[in-house]
Design a protein around this motif. Sequence first.
Motif, PDB file in Angstrom:
ATOM      1  N   GLY A 106       0.794  -1.228   0.000  1.00 49.29           N
ATOM      2  CA  GLY A 106       0.000   0.000   0.000  1.00 49.29           C
ATOM      3  C   GLY A 106       0.820   1.269   0.000  1.00 49.29           C
ATOM      4  N   THR A 107       1.939   1.259   0.721  1.00 52.19           N
ATOM      5  CA  THR A 107       2.726   2.489   0.876  1.00 52.19           C
ATOM      6  C   THR A 107       4.073   2.440   0.160  1.00 52.19           C
ATOM      7  N   GLY A 108       4.572   1.243  -0.149  1.00 49.52           N
ATOM      8  CA  GLY A 108       5.891   1.110  -0.757  1.00 49.52           C
ATOM      9  C   GLY A 108       7.035   1.114   0.241  1.00 49.52           C
ATOM     10  N   GLU A 109       6.709   1.276   1.519  1.00 51.31           N
ATOM     11  CA  GLU A 109       7.737   1.273   2.570  1.00 51.31           C
ATOM     12  C   GLU A 109       8.448  -0.072   2.601  1.00 51.31           C
ATOM     13  N   CYS A 110       9.776  -0.026   2.736  1.00 46.23           N
ATOM     14  CA  CYS A 110      10.551  -1.254   2.848  1.00 46.23           C
ATOM     15  C   CYS A 110      10.750  -1.579   4.328  1.00 46.23           C
ATOM     16  N   PHE A 111      10.311  -2.749   4.740  1.00 44.35           N
ATOM     17  CA  PHE A 111      10.434  -3.159   6.140  1.00 44.35           C
ATOM     18  C   PHE A 111      11.868  -3.574   6.493  1.00 44.35           C
ATOM     19  N   THR A 112      12.605  -4.049   5.515  1.00 44.30           N
ATOM     20  CA  THR A 112      13.921  -4.611   5.800  1.00 44.30           C
ATOM     21  C   THR A 112      15.074  -3.658   5.541  1.00 44.30           C
ATOM     22  N   ASP A 113      14.838  -2.558   4.816  1.00 44.38           N
ATOM     23  CA  ASP A 113      15.880  -1.568   4.543  1.00 44.38           C
ATOM     24  C   ASP A 113      15.215  -0.208   4.382  1.00 44.38           C
ATOM     25  N   PRO A 114      15.277   0.646   5.423  1.00 41.13           N
ATOM     26  CA  PRO A 114      14.565   1.928   5.378  1.00 41.13           C
ATOM     27  C   PRO A 114      15.074   2.899   4.306  1.00 41.13           C
ATOM     28  N   THR A 115      16.200   2.596   3.670  1.00 39.56           N
ATOM     29  CA  THR A 115      16.691   3.470   2.599  1.00 39.56           C
ATOM     30  C   THR A 115      16.022   3.173   1.261  1.00 39.56           C
ATOM     31  N   LEU A 116      15.261   2.098   1.187  1.00 38.32           N
ATOM     32  CA  LEU A 116      14.594   1.706  -0.052  1.00 38.32           C
ATOM     33  C   LEU A 116      13.095   1.962   0.036  1.00 38.32           C
ATOM     34  N   SER A 117      12.477   2.210  -1.106  1.00 40.90           N
ATOM     35  CA  SER A 117      11.014   2.274  -1.178  1.00 40.90           C
ATOM     36  C   SER A 117      10.591   1.880  -2.578  1.00 40.90           C
ATOM     37  N   LEU A 118       9.394   1.363  -2.661  1.00 43.02           N
ATOM     38  CA  LEU A 118       8.826   0.865  -3.903  1.00 43.02           C
ATOM     39  C   LEU A 118       7.711   1.807  -4.317  1.00 43.02           C
ATOM     40  N   ARG A 119       7.740   2.263  -5.556  1.00 38.88           N
ATOM     41  CA  ARG A 119       6.692   3.171  -6.029  1.00 38.88           C
ATOM     42  C   ARG A 119       5.369   2.423  -6.101  1.00 38.88           C
ATOM     43  N   THR A 120       4.327   3.060  -5.594  1.00 38.59           N
ATOM     44  CA  THR A 120       2.992   2.473  -5.607  1.00 38.59           C
ATOM     45  C   THR A 120       2.059   3.327  -6.470  1.00 38.59           C
ATOM     46  N   TYR A 121       0.995   2.701  -6.929  1.00 37.81           N
ATOM     47  CA  TYR A 121      -0.024   3.380  -7.716  1.00 37.81           C
ATOM     48  C   TYR A 121      -1.385   3.043  -7.134  1.00 37.81           C
ATOM     49  N   ARG A 122      -2.300   4.001  -7.162  1.00 38.23           N
ATOM     50  CA  ARG A 122      -3.660   3.721  -6.706  1.00 38.23           C
ATOM     51  C   ARG A 122      -4.365   2.843  -7.728  1.00 38.23           C
ATOM     52  N   THR A 123      -5.247   1.989  -7.236  1.00 35.09           N
ATOM     53  CA  THR A 123      -6.024   1.115  -8.116  1.00 35.09           C
ATOM     54  C   THR A 123      -7.498   1.201  -7.746  1.00 35.09           C
ATOM     55  N   ARG A 124      -8.296   0.775  -8.671  1.00 34.60           N
ATOM     56  CA  ARG A 124      -9.735   0.624  -8.414  1.00 34.60           C
ATOM     57  C   ARG A 124     -10.260  -0.466  -9.342  1.00 34.60           C
ATOM     58  N   VAL A 125     -11.366  -1.066  -8.944  1.00 36.51           N
ATOM     59  CA  VAL A 125     -12.029  -2.064  -9.777  1.00 36.51           C
ATOM     60  C   VAL A 125     -13.357  -1.463 -10.202  1.00 36.51           C
ATOM     61  N   VAL A 126     -13.514  -1.307 -11.517  1.00 39.97           N
ATOM     62  CA  VAL A 126     -14.721  -0.706 -12.085  1.00 39.97           C
ATOM     63  C   VAL A 126     -15.315  -1.693 -13.081  1.00 39.97           C
ATOM     64  N   GLY A 127     -16.518  -2.147 -12.791  1.00 36.64           N
ATOM     65  CA  GLY A 127     -17.169  -3.092 -13.694  1.00 36.64           C
ATOM     66  C   GLY A 127     -16.356  -4.359 -13.903  1.00 36.64           C
TER      67      GLY A 127
END
Length: 116
Positions: free
Chosen positions: A86-107
């Motif tokens: 959800g946030t891209g936060e890295c639990f094992t290395d605080p210097t890293l983060s993963l880019r996240t995108y919002r999603t939705r399900v429509v129809g």
Amino acid sequence: MTSTIEITTTWQRACAATDLEPGWGEVALLDARRVALVRVAADEVYAVDHRDPHTGAPVMARGIVGSRGDRPTIASPLHKEVYDLGTGECFTDPTLSLRTYRTRVVGGMIEVELDG
């Protein structure tokens, strides 16, 4: 004189929600970006950058899906860094983060919000 920067976003249709098996990732090419899609539950889908933040390799859709408490996670298949989906936060290395995108399900279709 002040200038404003306008950030626009668009929703891109990726695939049908039923095309994704819960607990597994798949790659979608959206607006020339490789995005890893992970379906956790029927209407709970996450989208993150497909590139591993540690190595730059395009492998995150093949990551190991799990959780830390009630937070859904994905672990890099290369070095096993664990990221919050959800946030891209890295639990094992605080210097890293993963880019996240919002999603939705429509129809029944998964859509991913991309910034333009």
